[in-house]
Design a protein around this motif. Structure first.
Motif, PDB file in Angstrom:
ATOM      1  N   GLY A 255       0.855  -1.138  -0.064  1.00  0.00           N
ATOM      2  CA  GLY A 255       0.011  -0.181   0.036  1.00  0.00           C
ATOM      3  C   GLY A 255       1.010   1.289  -0.189  1.00  0.00           C
ATOM      4  N   PHE A 256       0.039   2.422   0.279  1.00  0.00           N
ATOM      5  CA  PHE A 256       0.766   3.618   0.161  1.00  0.00           C
ATOM      6  C   PHE A 256       0.372   4.458   1.642  1.00  0.00           C
ATOM      7  CE2 PHE A 256      -0.171   2.489  -4.309  1.00  0.00           C
ATOM      8  CZ  PHE A 256       0.940   2.661  -4.877  1.00  0.00           C
ATOM      9  N   GLN A 257       1.325   5.118   2.086  1.00  0.00           N
ATOM     10  CA  GLN A 257       1.073   6.057   3.318  1.00  0.00           C
ATOM     11  C   GLN A 257       1.681   7.383   2.775  1.00  0.00           C
ATOM     12  OE1 GLN A 257       0.362   5.171   7.356  1.00  0.00           O
ATOM     13  NE2 GLN A 257       2.173   6.100   7.926  1.00  0.00           N
ATOM     14  N   ALA A 292      -2.821  10.631   3.791  1.00  0.00           N
ATOM     15  CA  ALA A 292      -3.572   9.712   3.264  1.00  0.00           C
ATOM     16  C   ALA A 292      -2.958   8.122   3.385  1.00  0.00           C
ATOM     17  CB  ALA A 292      -4.058   9.868   1.864  1.00  0.00           C
ATOM     18  N   SER A 293      -3.678   7.076   3.545  1.00  0.00           N
ATOM     19  CA  SER A 293      -3.237   5.735   3.504  1.00  0.00           C
ATOM     20  C   SER A 293      -4.184   4.966   2.545  1.00  0.00           C
ATOM     21  CB  SER A 293      -3.217   5.015   4.764  1.00  0.00           C
ATOM     22  OG  SER A 293      -2.632   6.048   5.948  1.00  0.00           O
ATOM     23  N   ASP A 305      -8.938   9.756  -7.077  1.00  0.00           N
ATOM     24  CA  ASP A 305     -10.535  10.190  -6.629  1.00  0.00           C
ATOM     25  C   ASP A 305     -10.716  10.326  -5.069  1.00  0.00           C
ATOM     26  OD1 ASP A 305     -11.480   9.999  -8.999  1.00  0.00           O
ATOM     27  OD2 ASP A 305     -12.117   7.928  -9.007  1.00  0.00           O
ATOM     28  N   VAL A 306      -9.757   9.680  -4.090  1.00  0.00           N
ATOM     29  CA  VAL A 306      -9.917   9.768  -2.759  1.00  0.00           C
ATOM     30  C   VAL A 306      -9.188  11.013  -2.636  1.00  0.00           C
ATOM     31  CG1 VAL A 306      -9.054   9.077  -0.566  1.00  0.00           C
ATOM     32  CG2 VAL A 306      -9.711   7.469  -2.184  1.00  0.00           C
ATOM     33  N   LEU A 307      -8.091  11.491  -3.137  1.00  0.00           N
ATOM     34  CA  LEU A 307      -7.233  12.718  -2.895  1.00  0.00           C
ATOM     35  C   LEU A 307      -8.017  13.904  -3.348  1.00  0.00           C
ATOM     36  CD1 LEU A 307      -3.704  11.721  -3.902  1.00  0.00           C
ATOM     37  CD2 LEU A 307      -4.760  11.821  -1.604  1.00  0.00           C
ATOM     38  N   ASN A 308      -9.007  13.642  -4.376  1.00  0.00           N
ATOM     39  CA  ASN A 308      -9.941  14.659  -4.834  1.00  0.00           C
ATOM     40  C   ASN A 308     -11.350  14.790  -4.160  1.00  0.00           C
ATOM     41  OD1 ASN A 308     -10.303  17.017  -6.495  1.00  0.00           O
ATOM     42  ND2 ASN A 308     -11.059  15.682  -8.236  1.00  0.00           N
TER      43      ASN A 308
END
Length: 329
Positions: A255-257, A292-293, A305-308
């Motif tokens: 994943g990403f954090q 964000a994670s 989309d989540v970041l936006n």
């Protein structure tokens, strides 16, 4: 030699044009121990569009002969001092680190220097000769020896790595990553050090590490749960915090954090992981910061989309090309 002349030499080398190595090599060997040498080379690198970090394996026999000539001409102490500076920027000038390390610090020439490379979207695990494990992230390169000799274990990174280092109090481990040296005895940590990113980021999961700025010698001691970012534009260190176990769990799941990270650096990260090209058409979007994670194998479109979520950006995609601008509606 002026910066413009060095830049022209690099461009000619990149374009396979006539680029006489003798003048540039003489300048490196004479100025490698200057206190401003690292700073100048890093600034030059970051403004050089034609640099290709994957091509650092070029020029082996060419520079090897020059180093031998220099070593014979000057006292050994002087040669080692100069080569210590050259080693830091060897890859930046398309000269392989492996060439220089035959002679740096009196190391034996029977030590073979190896390279591990990853493409966009690829990760590999590299087992070092001391048993340390390096998980190399996308679009990255790790240079390491076939055996660790001398009084330290040193490797070189361009890109990202999750390092699980075996403990050895008598032989510290040093990861050289662009502007920084990461010095440890035995620990787990994550490093992001991409040329195109605005920051070098080090996250400590377990143990302790000492960050050292190569240009001015400043040091920062880290504790588990620390993220320390080195801002390339200001040369400042920024300390953040995270839940160490949660961070490692995210990485283990692929994943990403993003912890207060610039959108421009997030976009570069997504490019490397998903093999897309992201154009940010409005400059002020680049400096927006996000927490964000993502741990559920989200696609690049789902992450954007989540970041936006506040509909701040207009995101359009055509194949592997993504354009992002202000949403003016």
């Amino acid at each position: 030699m002026s910066e413009d002349k060095i830049r022209q030499w690099l461009q000619n080398r990149y374009e396979n044009m006539d680029a006489d190595p003798s003048e540039i090599e003489d300048w490196i060997l004479e100025n490698g121990d200057s206190p401003d040498f690292d700073v100048m080379m890093m600034e030059l690198l970051e403004s050089t569009e034609y640099f290709d970090p994957v091509s650092s394996s070029q020029g082996y026999s060419l520079f090897k002969t020059r180093v031998k000539e220099y070593e014979n001409q000057f006292r050994r102490e002087r040669a080692c001092k100069v080569l210590k500076g050259v080693e830091r920027v060897a890859a930046f000038l398309l000269v392989p680190v492996s060439v220089l390390m035959f002679y740096f610090g009196g190391r034996s020439s029977d030590v073979e220097w190896l390279e591990a490379n990853t493409a966009a979207g690829q990760k590999i695990e590299v087992l070092l000769p001391d048993g340390s494990s390096m998980t190399l992230g996308p679009s990255s390169k790790l240079i390491y020896p076939s055996s660790f000799t001398g009084d330290e274990r040193k490797v070189f990174l361009m890109g990202s790595v999750y390092a699980d280092v075996e403990s050895d109090a008598k032989k510290p481990f040093v990861l050289s990553a662009g502007h920084l040296d990461v010095k440890v005895l035995g620990t787990e940590f994550h490093v992001n050090s991409y040329l195109e990113d605005s920051e070098v980021e080090v996250a400590l999961v377990d143990g302790s590490v000492l960050l050292s700025n190569k240009s001015d010698g400043r040091e920062v001691m880290m504790r588990p749960g620390d993220i320390v970012c080195y801002d390339k534009s200001t040369s400042n260190f920024i300390r953040k915090n995270f839940a160490a176990g949660y961070y490692k769990d995210i990485l283990d799941k692929g994943g990403f954090q993003f912890v207060n990270q610039r959108f421009g650096d997030i976009a570069a990260c997504l490019e490397r992981h998903f093999g897309v090209t992201i154009y940010i058409d409005d400059a002020d979007i680049v400096d927006e910061r996000y927490f964000a994670s993502f741990i559920n194998n989200e696609t690049v479109d789902e992450i954007l989309d989540v970041l936006n979520a506040q509909n701040y950006m207009k995101i359009t995609r055509s194949g592997k090309i993504i354009h992002i601008s202000h949403n003016k509606q």
